[in-house]
Design a protein around this motif. Structure first.
Motif, PDB file in Angstrom:
ATOM      1  N   LYS A  35       0.898  -1.248  -0.047  1.00 53.80           N
ATOM      2  CA  LYS A  35       0.012  -0.131  -0.046  1.00 53.80           C
ATOM      3  C   LYS A  35       1.022   1.265   0.064  1.00 53.80           C
ATOM      4  O   LYS A  35       0.614   2.221  -0.856  1.00 53.80           O
ATOM      5  N   GLU A  36       2.119   1.396   0.905  1.00 53.02           N
ATOM      6  CA  GLU A  36       2.786   2.436   0.769  1.00 53.02           C
ATOM      7  C   GLU A  36       3.681   2.558  -0.595  1.00 53.02           C
ATOM      8  O   GLU A  36       3.766   3.822  -0.970  1.00 53.02           O
ATOM      9  N   ARG A  39       1.075   4.182  -2.678  1.00 55.40           N
ATOM     10  CA  ARG A  39       1.294   5.837  -2.372  1.00 55.40           C
ATOM     11  C   ARG A  39       2.135   6.645  -2.887  1.00 55.40           C
ATOM     12  O   ARG A  39       1.991   7.696  -3.594  1.00 55.40           O
ATOM     13  N   HIS A  40       3.452   5.911  -2.915  1.00 50.60           N
ATOM     14  CA  HIS A  40       4.314   6.489  -3.612  1.00 50.60           C
ATOM     15  C   HIS A  40       4.204   6.897  -4.950  1.00 50.60           C
ATOM     16  O   HIS A  40       4.424   8.129  -5.619  1.00 50.60           O
ATOM     17  N   ILE A  66      -5.191   6.508  -0.520  1.00 48.42           N
ATOM     18  CA  ILE A  66      -4.248   6.912  -1.065  1.00 48.42           C
ATOM     19  C   ILE A  66      -4.752   8.159  -1.899  1.00 48.42           C
ATOM     20  O   ILE A  66      -4.084   9.050  -2.201  1.00 48.42           O
ATOM     21  N   SER A 240       4.508  -4.081  10.349  1.00 46.30           N
ATOM     22  CA  SER A 240       3.588  -4.093   9.552  1.00 46.30           C
ATOM     23  C   SER A 240       2.649  -5.352   9.978  1.00 46.30           C
ATOM     24  O   SER A 240       2.913  -5.850  11.236  1.00 46.30           O
ATOM     25  N   SER A 262       9.276   2.029   9.436  1.00 42.65           N
ATOM     26  CA  SER A 262       7.871   1.976   8.963  1.00 42.65           C
ATOM     27  C   SER A 262       7.538   1.310   7.780  1.00 42.65           C
ATOM     28  O   SER A 262       8.717   1.106   6.961  1.00 42.65           O
ATOM     29  N   THR A 263       6.328   1.159   7.355  1.00 39.08           N
ATOM     30  CA  THR A 263       6.213   0.438   6.020  1.00 39.08           C
ATOM     31  C   THR A 263       6.271   1.649   4.773  1.00 39.08           C
ATOM     32  O   THR A 263       6.761   1.099   3.804  1.00 39.08           O
ATOM     33  N   GLU A 264       6.235   2.800   5.418  1.00 44.14           N
ATOM     34  CA  GLU A 264       6.562   3.664   4.023  1.00 44.14           C
ATOM     35  C   GLU A 264       7.965   3.827   4.108  1.00 44.14           C
ATOM     36  O   GLU A 264       8.327   3.744   2.706  1.00 44.14           O
ATOM     37  N   SER A 267       8.843   0.521   1.963  1.00 47.34           N
ATOM     38  CA  SER A 267       8.345   0.449   0.737  1.00 47.34           C
ATOM     39  C   SER A 267       8.991   1.188  -0.366  1.00 47.34           C
ATOM     40  O   SER A 267       9.063   0.907  -1.616  1.00 47.34           O
TER      41      SER A 267
END
Ligand SMILES: NC(=O)c1ccc[n+]([C@@H]2O[C@H](COP(=O)([O-])OP(=O)(O)OC[C@H]3O[C@@H](n4cnc5c(N)ncnc54)[C@H](OP(=O)(O)O)[C@@H]3O)[C@@H](O)[C@H]2O)c1
Length: 331
Positions: A35-36, A39-40, A66, A240, A262-264, A267
């Motif tokens: 998901k992250e 989002r990027h 998103i 996660s 973090s998942t961000e 990712s």
């Protein structure tokens, strides 16, 4: 130690390149790293993003989130159903890609799981079905559309599978199984042993097998004769839902608090893997750098083991969809 230092010291760069005009498929993208990554791509202007998820409601929740956070508009993201525990679902998803998408630039084959309990899907321990066999099956099935994308749009598409440093934590005890019986022995152990240590070891193996497959494919289809780059990227240790089944206690919590990304942040490594060129074909990428995978893969006997693993994976893929491994060819 090398990995620990990298996890601690390397901060993957924040993705900044434009993805305008690109079509990107991300499996397991309703949550976590997938998901992250989506989002990027949305933030960076991708034209078309397919969230490939097993639960459409969760996929639509992710899409709305998103869209809200990136202001990418409502026509960029689509949610498509893909259950990697079902080969029929994987085949149906690939058929849909073939019929509905003219162009595919990047596939992040990211869906994965680490269940604490044994279960069976499609005749194998779920871990091996989702993390290994379906991941390679999907890769094989998508290659034709990526090849036509390459020819038609003069691009070099990328399939980046999400790997894990966990593959270095196992000695892969089934590696000496008799010819053709590796998966059978893995399945037997998965059914017999349910300790956390055994489950973690099986997860590690489920992340090692795709590296063998990747290297076998790249040897048969080298970058200069194959218009698609296939690689594996390790996102590092991230907070996660992956280990939701494991209750590690205060020690694990403290370790994760210090070490986990973090998942961000994690990712970013997947976006990096999806942006790599032919020099990464067949490679394992960790900390945004091409790294040697486990000595079980690269050390003495590794090459012979790779061929035995590949032979078993080919047999499984051909039983699911006869002829599919022919997609890994330089024709
Ligand atoms: N987190 C880490 O530290 C770490 C480290 C190295 C590698 N990885 C790898 O990163 C990938 C993503 O994991 P994550 O950490 O983001 O965990 P996560 O938050 O649990 O996300 C996993 C994703 O995979 C999906 N998935 C699971 N089974 C599926 C199936 N049968 N069909 C389709 N989708 C399925 C999940 O869907 P549901 O929400 O429906 O379950 C979810 O979207 C995995 O391949 C994992 O092995 C993670």
């Amino acid at each position: 130690m090398h990995w620990l230092l990298g996890q601690f010291l390397i901060r993957p760069p924040y993705p900044a390149d434009s993805y305008a005009g690109k079509t990107i498929i991300i499996t397991g993208s309703n949550t976590g790293l997938g998901k992250e990554a989506a989002r990027h791509y949305a933030r960076l202007g991708a034209s078309h993003i397919i969230l490939a998820v097993r639960d459409l409601d969760k996929g639509h929740d992710a899409k709305h989130d998103i869209e809200y956070t990136t202001k990418c508009g409502q026509n960029v993201i689509q949610v498509w159903r893909l259950d990697m525990a079902s080969y029929a679902s994987v085949c149906a998803f690939a058929d849909r890609v073939q019929s509905e998408l003219d162009r595919v630039d990047i596939v992040l084959a990211n869906a994965g799981l680490a269940p604490a309990k044994h279960s069976v899907a499609e005749g194998n321990e779920l871990l091996f079905t989702v993390n290994c066999i379906s991941t390679i099956l999907l890769t094989a099935l998508l290659v034709p559309r990526l090849k036509t994308s390459a020819a038609r749009f003069s691009i070099r598409p990328v399939i980046c599978m999400t790997g894990s440093v966990a593959h270095t934590f196992t000695q892969f005890q089934e590696k000496s199984a008799p010819e053709g019986e590796m998966f059978a022995q893995l399945n037997k152990r998965a059914a017999r042993e349910d300790s956390m240590t055994a489950r973690e070891d099986l997860y590690s193996i489920s992340k090692m097998l795709p590296i063998f497959a990747l290297r076998a494919v790249a040897e048969r289809c080298p970058a200069d004769k194959f218009p698609v780059t296939i690689n594996i990227a390790d996102p590092g240790l991230c907070w996660s839902g992956l280990s939701r089944d494991f209750s590690g206690g205060i020690g694990t919590y403290a370790f994760m608090s210090v070490m986990a990304r973090s998942t961000e942040v994690g990712s970013r490594t997947l976006v990096h893997g999806g942006a790599q060129g032919p020099n990464s074909h067949g490679c394992y990428i960790s900390g945004c750098q091409i790294e040697e995978p486990s000595p079980v893969i690269t050390g003495p006997g590794g090459k012979e083991l790779q061929e035995r693993v590949w032979k078993e994976i080919v047999a499984k893929l051909e039983a699911i969809k006869p002829g599919v491994t022919g997609n890994f060819s330089t024709d």
